[in-house]
Design a protein around this motif. Structure first.
Motif, mmCIF file in Angstrom:
data_model
loop_
_atom_site.group_PDB
_atom_site.id
_atom_site.type_symbol
_atom_site.label_atom_id
_atom_site.label_comp_id
_atom_site.label_asym_id
_atom_site.label_seq_id
_atom_site.Cartn_x
_atom_site.Cartn_y
_atom_site.Cartn_z
ATOM 1 N N HIS A 1 -12.730 5.525 -7.137
ATOM 2 C CA HIS A 1 -12.190 6.884 -7.241
ATOM 3 C C HIS A 1 -11.854 7.227 -8.710
ATOM 4 O O HIS A 1 -12.122 8.333 -9.172
ATOM 5 N N LYS A 2 -11.286 6.269 -9.421
ATOM 6 C CA LYS A 2 -10.948 6.498 -10.840
ATOM 7 C C LYS A 2 -12.189 6.660 -11.692
ATOM 8 O O LYS A 2 -12.170 7.356 -12.697
ATOM 9 N N ALA A 3 -13.291 6.001 -11.311
ATOM 10 C CA ALA A 3 -14.528 6.049 -12.083
ATOM 11 C C ALA A 3 -15.230 7.400 -11.952
ATOM 12 O O ALA A 3 -16.093 7.721 -12.744
ATOM 13 N N GLN A 4 -14.851 8.189 -10.953
ATOM 14 C CA GLN A 4 -15.548 9.469 -10.738
ATOM 15 C C GLN A 4 -15.054 10.543 -11.649
ATOM 16 O O GLN A 4 -14.153 10.808 -12.140
ATOM 17 N N SER B 1 -10.388 -8.702 2.183
ATOM 18 C CA SER B 1 -9.102 -8.278 2.738
ATOM 19 C C SER B 1 -8.907 -6.775 2.584
ATOM 20 O O SER B 1 -9.579 -6.124 1.776
ATOM 21 N N ILE B 2 -7.954 -6.251 3.317
ATOM 22 C CA ILE B 2 -7.634 -4.828 3.223
ATOM 23 C C ILE B 2 -7.145 -4.486 1.822
ATOM 24 O O ILE B 2 -7.445 -3.422 1.298
ATOM 25 N N LEU B 3 -6.417 -5.389 1.182
ATOM 26 C CA LEU B 3 -5.926 -5.124 -0.171
ATOM 27 C C LEU B 3 -7.068 -5.134 -1.184
ATOM 28 O O LEU B 3 -7.088 -4.316 -2.108
ATOM 29 N N GLU B 4 -8.040 -6.023 -1.017
ATOM 30 C CA GLU B 4 -9.211 -6.020 -1.898
ATOM 31 C C GLU B 4 -10.016 -4.737 -1.717
ATOM 32 O O GLU B 4 -10.481 -4.139 -2.691
ATOM 33 N N ALA B 5 -10.171 -4.303 -0.467
ATOM 34 C CA ALA B 5 -10.894 -3.052 -0.199
ATOM 35 C C ALA B 5 -10.173 -1.871 -0.844
ATOM 36 O O ALA B 5 -10.813 -0.993 -1.427
ATOM 37 N N HIS B 6 -8.869 -1.869 -0.771
ATOM 38 C CA HIS B 6 -8.077 -0.801 -1.384
ATOM 39 C C HIS B 6 -8.290 -0.766 -2.892
ATOM 40 O O HIS B 6 -8.502 0.300 -3.478
ATOM 41 N N GLU B 7 -8.282 -1.930 -3.543
ATOM 42 C CA GLU B 7 -8.508 -2.006 -4.990
ATOM 43 C C GLU B 7 -9.887 -1.477 -5.356
ATOM 44 O O GLU B 7 -10.037 -0.753 -6.337
ATOM 45 N N VAL B 8 -10.903 -1.839 -4.587
ATOM 46 C CA VAL B 8 -12.268 -1.373 -4.852
ATOM 47 C C VAL B 8 -12.335 0.150 -4.722
ATOM 48 O O VAL B 8 -12.892 0.832 -5.598
ATOM 49 N N LEU B 9 -11.762 0.690 -3.667
ATOM 50 C CA LEU B 9 -11.800 2.139 -3.453
ATOM 51 C C LEU B 9 -11.046 2.898 -4.536
ATOM 52 O O LEU B 9 -11.496 3.935 -5.017
ATOM 53 N N ILE B 10 -9.899 2.379 -4.952
ATOM 54 C CA ILE B 10 -9.141 3.000 -6.033
ATOM 55 C C ILE B 10 -9.970 2.977 -7.319
ATOM 56 O O ILE B 10 -10.049 3.963 -8.043
ATOM 57 N N GLY B 11 -10.598 1.840 -7.605
ATOM 58 C CA GLY B 11 -11.446 1.719 -8.792
ATOM 59 C C GLY B 11 -12.612 2.691 -8.771
ATOM 60 O O GLY B 11 -12.923 3.318 -9.776
ATOM 61 N N LEU C 1 0.814 -1.220 0.000
ATOM 62 C CA LEU C 1 0.000 0.000 0.000
ATOM 63 C C LEU C 1 0.848 1.270 0.000
ATOM 64 O O LEU C 1 0.318 2.360 -0.215
ATOM 65 N N GLY C 2 2.142 1.137 0.270
ATOM 66 C CA GLY C 2 3.023 2.305 0.313
ATOM 67 C C GLY C 2 2.766 3.176 1.527
ATOM 68 O O GLY C 2 2.826 4.398 1.435
ATOM 69 N N VAL C 3 2.474 2.537 2.668
ATOM 70 C CA VAL C 3 2.181 3.271 3.905
ATOM 71 C C VAL C 3 2.980 2.672 5.061
ATOM 72 O O VAL C 3 3.547 1.584 4.946
ATOM 73 N N HIS C 4 2.986 3.386 6.156
ATOM 74 C CA HIS C 4 3.555 2.873 7.412
ATOM 75 C C HIS C 4 2.486 3.079 8.475
ATOM 76 O O HIS C 4 2.118 4.212 8.779
#
Length: 86
Positions: free
Chosen positions: A83-86, A71-81, A21-24
């Protein structure tokens, strides 16, 4: 706070998610996930979000990829998707 429905996880997996995710994560969150991955509080936790009152805290995201749960990674993918759709 007591948690239920927790899934085992190790520090290495949490670090892998951070890298992906590129976070700490803050230590307090890291420790919470380490002890309570994918779990939920045994008692209802209510909080307010601005105009939205009495929201209920549900489950922590699951940091494991091999589980049937979202999973947190699946949730991240959904949110990114979304956001891009907007």
């Amino acid at each position: 706070m007591e948690w239920e429905y927790k899934k085992p996880i190790d520090e290495k997996r949490i670090r892998e998610v951070e890298m992906e995710l590129g976070v700490h994560f803050p230590k307090s969150f890291f420790d919470c996930v380490l002890k309570n991955n994918a779990g939920r509080p045994k008692t209802k936790i209510l909080f307010d979000l601005g105009n939205e009152k009495e929201k209920v805290f549900g489950n922590l995201f699951n940091f494991n990829e091999d589980e049937d749960h979202f999973s947190i990674l699946e949730a991240h993918e959904v949110l990114i998707g979304e956001h891009k759709a907007q």
